[in-house]
Design an enzyme around this catalytic site. Structure first.
Site: not given
Ligand code: 5GP
Ligand code: ZN
Length: 112
Positions: A29, A85, A91-93, A98, A100
């Site tokens: 990450d 998420n 909290g999915q961004s 994916h 974690h």
């Molecule tokens: P979410 O918030 O959707 O559960 O997790 C998305 C994750 O992707 C976040 O922890 C964020 O730090 C990671 N992330 C977002 N963009 C990138 C990227 O370009 N490269 C990597 N390695 N991680 C990313």
């Protein structure tokens, strides 16, 4: 499709990959929340848990077997946490399924 994780899976966007096979890849990450913070993704685009169905869900069990293998390789003998998420409240961004894999410190419960 303009999806960051599809581009990471294809190598178009660089990442620190720790595992890859024909179905999934795992990479560090960008903003780690624990000493070990790896994201495991299906290479095929699936937006979130809500897009899983009988046809595509097999990859999830494969993700968990890869997580188990990585936990051993990355020194997480004391334990770890796997989080996916989903949606706005989850909290999915990034809208590509994916998981974690977090470890290397003691985790809190409940999450915020
Ligand atoms: P979410 O918030 O959707 O559960 O997790 C998305 C994750 O992707 C976040 O922890 C964020 O730090 C990671 N992330 C977002 N963009 C990138 C990227 O370009 N490269 C990597 N390695 N991680 C990313
Ligand atoms: Zn994608």
């Amino acid at each position: 499709m303009d999806c960051i994780f599809c581009k990471i899976a294809s190598g178009e966007i660089p990442s620190k990959k720790v595992y890859e096979d024909d179905r999934v890849c795992a990479f560090c990450d960008l903003d780690p929340q624990a000493p070990v913070h790896v994201l495991i993704i299906p290479k095929k685009h699936i937006s979130s848990i809500m897009e899983l169905d009988e046809e595509n869900a097999d990859v999830v069990s494969h993700v968990f077997l890869v997580a188990k293998r990585l936990a051993g390789e990355l020194g997480l003998e004391k334990g770890f946490r796997i989080v996916s998420n989903c949606g706005e409240d989850g909290g999915q961004s990034v809208l590509h399924l994916h998981f974690h894999l977090l470890g290397g410190r003691s985790m809190k419960w409940p999450p915020g």
